[in-house]
Write an enzyme that holds these catalytic residues in place. Structure first.
Site, short mmCIF file in Angstrom:
data_model
loop_
_atom_site.label_atom_id
_atom_site.label_comp_id
_atom_site.label_asym_id
_atom_site.label_seq_id
_atom_site.Cartn_x
_atom_site.Cartn_y
_atom_site.Cartn_z
CE1 TYR A 69 -4.10 -1.69 -0.27
CE2 TYR A 69 -2.41 -2.66 -0.15
CZ TYR A 69 -3.82 -2.72 0.30
OH TYR A 69 -3.38 -2.71 1.87
CD1 TRP A 111 -2.89 1.68 0.39
CD2 TRP A 111 -1.85 2.24 2.07
NE1 TRP A 111 -3.77 2.77 1.45
CE2 TRP A 111 -2.94 3.05 2.11
CE3 TRP A 111 -1.46 2.73 3.18
CZ2 TRP A 111 -3.34 3.78 3.36
CZ3 TRP A 111 -2.08 2.79 4.54
CH2 TRP A 111 -2.33 4.15 4.14
NE ARG A 140 3.99 5.20 3.93
CZ ARG A 140 3.72 4.25 3.77
NH1 ARG A 140 3.13 3.86 4.51
NH2 ARG A 140 4.84 3.59 3.39
CG LEU A 154 6.33 1.76 12.01
CD1 LEU A 154 7.97 1.19 11.50
CD2 LEU A 154 6.80 1.62 13.65
CE LYS A 201 8.28 8.75 8.08
NZ LYS A 201 8.99 8.15 7.14
CD GLN A 243 11.56 3.70 4.86
OE1 GLN A 243 10.35 2.77 4.43
NE2 GLN A 243 11.31 5.13 5.03
#
Length: 318
Positions: A54, A21, A226, A208, A216, A291
Site C-alpha cells: 500500500y 488501501w 476514488r 461497498l 454516488k 465517511q
C-alpha cells in the site's frame, strides 16, 4: 461495537475495522489518517489493517507513526506480504521474501510484531510447503501471532492445511477476500465446506464495491471520487463487470430498501455483511473522517434487517 473471534482462534477483533488501501499516503495525509484512526478507536474499533504494497510502504509508515498513540495490547494490527518491490526476491511468497518483507514491514510500522500476517495472494511459483514453513517460523519466533491468506481459493486453502498437518506446522486462521452484495460466490459458496472444517475466519475488503454501493456513481463519476482518482481501479471494475448498467439499476433498487429503513445505502450494505456469521470483521476504507462516521451507523442498522428485508435484498442482488 461487537467483538468477534477470528475463526476458531482466541483473537477478538471489532466487527468493523479500518484499512489503509488507496487511502493512507494516497488520499489521506498523516494528519487526516491520524484523525481517522483516533475516531475509529473512540468508536470501539480495535483492528487496523495495512500491507507492504500500500502506497509502496508509506501506508505502513503512516500507520506505525499513529499507532504510537495507542496501547499496543489494545489494538490488533495486520499487514500483508507479497508485493515488496520489483527486484528479484522482493515479491512473492518465498521464504526469503516472507522473512525480509516481514522485517521491513515491522520497521515501517515501528512494531516488534503484528497480530496477523497475511500472504497477500497465492504464489504458484513457490511450493506450499515453503510458504507454510515460512509462516510457521514467523509465528513461532513472535514476529506475528497468527497468519492468514488473502484471495486464496478453497483448493489452495485446503492444500495449505493439509501441508500444515503433515509438517506439524501452525495453520492459517483467517482469509481476507473481497465480499459485498455484488461479489458473493467465494464467501457464500466456495468457502462453505471449510468454515467448520478448519475454523476459517474472514476479514473482508471492498464491502461497498469501491463505492458502487453508496449510490454516488449512479449519475456518473464525481471528480473527487476514488474511481476518478484511480483510473486503473475503474478499468478493473469494468473488466470484472462489477461496474455495469445492470448493477447500477440494482443499486437504485437497494437504495429504495435503505430508504424504507430510514438509512443510507452504504449503511445497509455494511449491515447486510455483518449478518454473515462467518465474517469476523469488515475492513473499511475511508478518504474522509465523515465517511467513517457514516459507515459506523451500520451498527444501528444491523438489527433492522429482518428476514423479510433480507429476502427483499436477495431478490434484488441474485
Amino acid at each position: 461495537m461487537e467483538y468477534r473471534k477470528v475463526g476458531k482462534s482466541g483473537l477478538l477483533v471489532s466487527e468493523l475495522s479500518l484499512g489503509s488501501w488507496l487511502t493512507f499516503g494516497a488520499q489521506l495525509d498523516i494528519d487526516n489518517a491520524r484523525e481517522a484512526m483516533r475516531e475509529a478507536y473512540r468508536a470501539g474499533i480495535n483492528f487496523f489493517d495495512t500491507a507492504e504494497a500500500y502506497a509502496s510502504g508509506m501506508a505502513e509508515s503512516m500507520m506505525g507513526e499513529i499507532l504510537k498513540e495507542f496501547k499496543r495490547e489494545e489494538v490488533v494490527v495486520s499487514t500483508k506480504i507479497f508485493w515488496g518491490g520489483n527486484k528479484p526476491n522482493q515479491k512473492g511468497l518465498s521464504r526469503k521474501h516472507l522473512l525480509e518483507g516481514t522485517w521491513n514491514s515491522l520497521k515501517r510500522l515501528q512494531l516488534n510484531y503484528v497480530d496477523i500476517l497475511f500472504a497477500h495472494r497465492p504464489d504458484p511459483e513457490v511450493p506450499v510447503e515453503e510458504v507454510v514453513l515460512g509462516m510457521d517460523y514467523i509465528v513461532r519466533n513472535g514476529l506475528a501471532f497468527y497468519w492468514g491468506t488473502s484471495e486464496w481459493s478453497s483448493k489452495e486453502l485446503e492444500e495449505a492445511h493439509k501441508v500444515a498437518d503433515r509438517l506439524n506446522a501452525i495453520h492459517p486462521v483467517v482469509e481476507q477476500p473481497q465480499y459485498n452484495m455484488f461479489v458473493r460466490e467465494r464467501v457464500e459458496s466456495e468457502y462453505r465446506p471449510i468454515y467448520e472444517k478448519y475454523g476459517l475466519g474472514l476479514t473482508v475488503w471492498s464491502p461497498l464495491a469501491s463505492g458502487l454501493l453508496t449510490g454516488k456513481y449512479n449519475k456518473g463519476i464525481p471528480e473527487d471520487s476514488r474511481l476518478a482518482k484511480f483510473p486503473g481501479l475503474k478499468k478493473h471494475l469494468e473488466e470484472s463487470k462489477l461496474f455495469s448498467s445492470e448493477n447500477l439499476k440494482k443499486v437504485e433498487r437497494l437504495a429504495a430498501v435503505a430508504k424504507k429503513l430510514d438509512t443510507e445505502l452504504a449503511q445497509l450494505a455494511l449491515a447486510w455483511i455483518l449478518k454473515n456469521e462467518n465474517v469476523s470483521s469488515i475492513i473499511l476504507g475511508v478518504s474522509k473522517v465523515q465517511q467513517l462516521r457514516d459507515n459506523l451507523k451500520a451498527l444501528d442498522v444491523k438489527d433492522k434487517l429482518t428476514e423479510e428485508i433480507t429476502k427483499e435484498i436477495y431478490s434484488i442482488i441474485e
